[in-house]
Structure formats: structure tokens, C-alpha cells
Design an enzyme around this catalytic site. Structure first.
Site, mmCIF file in Angstrom:
data_model
loop_
_atom_site.group_PDB
_atom_site.id
_atom_site.type_symbol
_atom_site.label_atom_id
_atom_site.label_comp_id
_atom_site.label_asym_id
_atom_site.label_seq_id
_atom_site.Cartn_x
_atom_site.Cartn_y
_atom_site.Cartn_z
ATOM 1 N N LYS A 193 24.644 27.634 -13.571
ATOM 2 C CA LYS A 193 23.841 28.741 -13.047
ATOM 3 C C LYS A 193 22.395 28.586 -13.526
ATOM 4 O O LYS A 193 22.116 28.718 -14.714
ATOM 5 C CB LYS A 193 24.359 30.103 -13.505
ATOM 6 C CG LYS A 193 23.701 31.261 -12.729
ATOM 7 C CD LYS A 193 23.785 32.574 -13.440
ATOM 8 C CE LYS A 193 22.697 32.730 -14.475
ATOM 9 N NZ LYS A 193 21.328 32.833 -13.880
ATOM 10 N N GLU A 267 21.362 26.590 -27.181
ATOM 11 C CA GLU A 267 19.991 26.218 -27.543
ATOM 12 C C GLU A 267 19.148 27.458 -27.278
ATOM 13 O O GLU A 267 18.930 27.845 -26.126
ATOM 14 C CB GLU A 267 19.510 25.026 -26.715
ATOM 15 C CG GLU A 267 18.266 24.369 -27.304
ATOM 16 C CD GLU A 267 16.985 24.881 -26.678
ATOM 17 O OE1 GLU A 267 16.358 25.763 -27.306
ATOM 18 O OE2 GLU A 267 16.619 24.422 -25.603
ATOM 19 N N CYS A 301 10.664 26.512 -25.730
ATOM 20 C CA CYS A 301 11.525 26.958 -26.834
ATOM 21 C C CYS A 301 11.057 26.404 -28.175
ATOM 22 O O CYS A 301 11.124 27.100 -29.190
ATOM 23 C CB CYS A 301 12.971 26.530 -26.576
ATOM 24 S SG CYS A 301 13.722 27.292 -25.132
ATOM 25 N N GLU A 402 9.242 35.330 -31.440
ATOM 26 C CA GLU A 402 8.917 34.360 -30.400
ATOM 27 C C GLU A 402 8.131 35.044 -29.287
ATOM 28 O O GLU A 402 8.607 35.982 -28.661
ATOM 29 C CB GLU A 402 10.195 33.739 -29.832
ATOM 30 C CG GLU A 402 9.938 32.630 -28.840
ATOM 31 C CD GLU A 402 11.220 31.950 -28.382
ATOM 32 O OE1 GLU A 402 11.196 30.722 -28.186
ATOM 33 O OE2 GLU A 402 12.237 32.653 -28.222
#
Length: 503
Positions: A193, A267, A301, A402
Site C-alpha cells: 500500500k 523504519e 527520515c 521530528e
């Protein structure tokens, strides 16, 4: 040309690019070797002009169930194929994708807002990843284990069967290759997906596998994470899950998998440090700091978003970094001179803008950037000028959370131990960077930083041969490298008891 005319021209150019990119294709879920119709189409939007590129059907529970079932049907054929055959099929797929490189690059550019040159480079990276796993597929082995004279003992590596994979919106083509490559090389069938924000290249890559793999080996289901994604992760016939995305969703995936004891690869996010030591070549350090947080508009990331700089070179570093940030050209990603595109979606634009406000309210100094550009021709897009924050304290939110945008924070240190302590003072552990001319410092810092990937005197490159994964809350397991193939397989130990030979 006045801003209003430039803005109109940009809009018309992008609408024409949408039409050209989709002239001969229809973006629909790919299940069992064919496109299928879903329900309730949702638009994927061009972040430059904030207009729909196309509407992509949503896969409901029934379609996800169908994808899983045909994947198991495909597994009956695919699992019988030799590693050599799997390698040949992957190589054939790479050849076809290579022929459609320009098409895929344009789709990636329109869907994500990346400059066309970056989008092309990332699609090429996806092809090199698949190429690597085509090679690795041929080299897989079990092992013979010395035991005793009357016992032949060996291991064989077996695929899980059907694996569920979910990719993020920031690197759609590359991330799809990271998932498909090792899973298929290991002998699994995939139900993947992509993000609802950026599904175009993933669907098109799957379509271009037509006639190469047995039906059901590759399946792409489209839709949102809370609907299509949830159905996929909860499916009792999905034997292994691999997810790349936010930490909060990663926790949900892990909890869901735990209910049926399914293994996961995660991850997740990062807040990666770049340690700049006093002996560093300053141009090299600034290059790493800029590339590490401004490439892909900071939607990375493993972005090196915390520059931790020795006090002796702090001021020079900041001056050079500010100059570099201000040198980027924000503009139409279809233009060659554009070096920084918009953020990929409106939600992320709001998030980054909020963090810039938070940083200023916390008392950090915004040395440059952080706002929408003055150029009214870019007013329809999700643009943010590259930002540099100084006077940043370790407990500030902009130093701990983040941001996922073009925002660099700068802290200072005095001693080596202080630098390592600042670097590791985070819940994340995806990546880290070191800028130094000392071999001793480079290797020692690489060992001392709590992260799964460490870059020395640069940001990147990321190569398919190297395992990629994080420590702490940045994840579990690895994409890339041989390690990824191993995580899509289960070892089976076989004991063959032998009698003395008789004639």
C-alpha cells in the site's frame, strides 16, 4: 513577466503536464496482474499548484482480501521458481522500468513536488535497488552444519508467503523498490500500500510488471492508512509486515502484528545529528548539513537536522550555512534551475510552519528562512524557505521532535564527550553524521553514535548493498542489503539421521 502571469503560466504548464503524464495510463489498484476498479476515489494533488493530478480509487476490505488471496494463489507458482528464475524476472522488470524512466520521473515530480532532476535520480535509485536484488536472488544459500557422523544437518531458507508492505509519501518509487526487491528475491508475494498522497509511481511500476511475474506476485492496493492500510495490517493471512512511516503509526502496526505473532520490520522517524569537529573542512561540513536537511525539502527520515558544532568553528559554520540556505532557488520543479520544491502536502506545510513558530517562541534565533517565499508566483504551492535556527537548547522541541521539513538547528559543544552526549540525547536513532579530518575521531564517533547509519563527511549516499535501519524508536529490522532478504525468510533446520552404509 508579472507574478500573476507567471503564476497562471505555471498552473497551465502543470495542468498540461498532468494530462501528458496520464494520457495513456489509468491509475487504479493492481491486483492479480491487472488493474481493478475501487470505490470512493480520492485525489492526489500537485503540491506546486494545489490542484488534483488525478483521483485514485480506494481499496475497501473486499479488495484488500482479494489482493491477499490472489497473492497466495501466486505464491503457489512463485515459491516453486528457482532463485535464478526470480533473478531473471526482476532483471526483466528493471529493463522495462528503464524504458519508462522519463515517464516515472515526471509522475514522481508532479506527485511529490521534487525537482525533476531529483525525481529522476530517485527513480534511477529505485531501479538500481531492484537490480541489486536481482543479483542477490541468485546467491542465496542454506548451510550445512557439521554435527556427527551419523547425522546430516542443514538449513534451508523459506519465504513467509504473502507479506504486507506500507510505504511513505516522501520517496514513493524508491521506497517501493526497497520493499518489493528483497521480498520478491526471497520468494514472497507482496501486497503493498503506497501513501494516498503519492501513489502514482508505485501503481505505474506495478503495471509495468505485467507479463513478467506470475499473476499475484505483485499487488498494489491504494487508499488511506486508517482504512486500506489498517485492513492490510490486520489481515490474518498476511504473514509478515514491513512499514515505513511515522512512529505513532508504527506502534499501531506493531501492536496489530503482535496479536497474531506476525514479524514486523519498522523504519520510523529520526532526529539525526551532524557532529562538526573543530578540524573539519568547513565547506564539507556545510555541504553535509545543507544536503542533510534541505534535500527533498527536508522530508527525509534520516535528515541530519541537528547540527552540533564545536564552539571554535560555530560562528563560521553558521555564517556559511545561512549563505547556503539562502542560495537555494525555490520554483517550479519542472524548471532545471529549481533546486528546492514545495513540501509534498498541505498538512506538512502547516506542520513545518508551526514548528518555526514554536522555535521562535522557545527563544531560538531564526537566522534565515522558515516562511513562505515572497514570490507570489509560488503562492499556490506549499513552499517554505530553508531555515536555520541558532541559540538552540537541547530541551527545545525543535531540537527533539521530528519536523520533516527544511529546518536546520544548530547547537554547540566544547568536548568530544559532550558532543556524543548531545548526539545521543534523543529517543531516535536512525542516522548520524560526522564532519572531521581525523580518522581517529571519525571511527570513534561512528562507534559512539547510537544510530543505524552514520555518514562521514557527507550526507549519503544510500546504497542498496548497505543495511538501512534504526536504533531505539527509529525502528526494528532493516531495509536494503542482504539483511533485508533474510528478514523476508524463515530458516528451517533439517536433521537427516543416517545409518552406516551397507552394500
Amino acid at each position: 513577466m508579472p507574478d500573476s502571469e507567471t503564476r497562471t503560466a505555471m498552473r497551465e504548464r502543470h495542468l498540461q503536464a498532468h494530462e501528458d503524464a496520464l494520457a495513456d495510463i489509468v491509475i487504479e489498484p493492481w491486483i492479480g496482474g491487472t488493474s481493478v476498479s475501487g470505490s470512493e476515489p480520492i485525489p492526489t494533488r500537485d503540491p506546486v499548484i494545489d490542484e488534483p493530478i488525478t483521483a485514485v480509487p480506494v481499496c475497501d476490505d473486499e479488495l484488500v482480501n482479494q489482493a491477499v488471496q490472489v497473492a497466495w494463489d501466486g505464491f503457489e507458482t512463485w515459491s516453486d521458481r528457482t532463485p535464478t528464475d526470480r533473478s531473471q524476472r526482476l532483471s526483466e522488470w528493471v529493463d522495462v522500468l528503464e524504458e519508462h524512466l522519463d515517464e516515472l520521473a515526471l509522475l514522481e515530480c508532479l506527485d511529490t513536488g521534487k525537482p525533476l532532476s531529483e525525481a529522476r535520480g530517485e527513480v534511477e535509485g529505485a531501479l538500481r535497488t531492484l537490480e541489486y536484488y536481482a543479483a542477490v536472488a541468485r546467491t542465496q544459500q542454506g548451510s550445512q552444519i557439521p554435527a556427527q557422523g551419523d547425522l546430516h544437518m542443514y538449513t534451508r531458507m523459506e519465504p513467509y508467503g504473502v507479506v504486507g508492505q506500507i510505504t511513505p509519501w516522501n520517496f514513493p518509487a524508491w521506497a517501493a523498490a526497497w520493499k518489493f526487491g528483497p521480498a520478491l528475491a526471497a520468494g514472497n508475494c507482496s501486497v503493498l500500500k503506497p501513501s494516498a498522497y503519492t501513489p502514482l509511481t508505485t501503481v505505474r511500476m506495478a503495471q509495468l510488471s505485467d507479463g513478467i511475474f506470475p499473476d499475484g506476485v505483485i499487488n498494489v492496493v491504494t487508499g488511506g492508512g486508517s482504512t486500506t492500510g489498517a485492513t492490510l495490517t490486520e489481515h490474518e493471512d498476511v504473514r509478515k509486515l514491513s512499514f515505513t512511516g511515522s512512529g505513532s503509526v508504527g506502534q499501531e502496526v506493531m501492536q496489530t502484528a503482535a496479536a497474531r505473532i506476525a514479524p514486523v520490520t519498522l523504519e520510523l522517524g529520526g532526529k539525526s545529528p551532524l557532529l562538526v569537529f573543530p578540524d573539519a573542512d568547513m565547506q564539507t561540513a556545510v555541504d553535509a548539513a545543507a544536503a542533510g536537511v534541505y534535500y527533498s525539502t527536508g522530508e527525509i527520515c534520516d535528515a541530519l537536522s541537528r547540527a552540533i558544532v564545536h564552539e571554535d568553528v560555530h560562528d563560521e559554520f553558521v555564517d556559511r550555512l545561512v549563505a547556503r540556505a539562502e542560495s537555494y532557488t525555490l520554483g517550479d520543479p519542472l524548471d532545471d534551475e529549481t533546486t528546492l520544491g514545495p513540501l509534498t502536502n498541505e498538512d506538512q506545510f502547516e506542520t513545518v510552519s508551526d514548528y518555526v513558530t514554536i522555535g521562535r517562541n522557545e527563544g531560538a534565533t531564526l537566522a534565515t528562512g522558515g516562511t513562505a517565499p515572497d514570490d507570489r508566483a509560488l503562492a499556490d504551492g506549499h513552499y517554505v524557505e530553508p531555515a536555520v535556527f541558532t541559540d538552540v537548547e537541547p530541551d527545545m522541541r525543535i531540537a527533539r521532535e521530528e519536523i520533516f521539513g527544511p529546518v536546520q538547528t544548530v547547537q554547540s559543544f566544547e568536548t568530544y564527550d559532550e558532543a556524543i552526549a548531545l548526539a545521543n540525547d534523543t529517543e531516535f536513532g536512525l542516522a548520524g553524521g560526522v564532519a572531521t579530518e581525523s580518522t581517529d575521531i571519525a571511527h570513534q564517533a561512528a562507534a559512539d553514535i547510537d544510530a543505524g547509519v552514520v555518514y562521514i563527511n557527507a550526507y549519503g549516499p544510500i546504497r542498496p548493498e548497505g543495511p538501512y535501519g534504526g536504533f531505539k524508536e527509529s525502528g526494528i529490522g532493516h531495509d536494503l542489503g542482504r539483511a533485508a532478504v533474510e528478514q523476508y525468510q524463515q530458516p528451517k533446520t533439517v536433521y537427516v539421521n543416517l545409518d552406516s552404509p551397507e552394500i
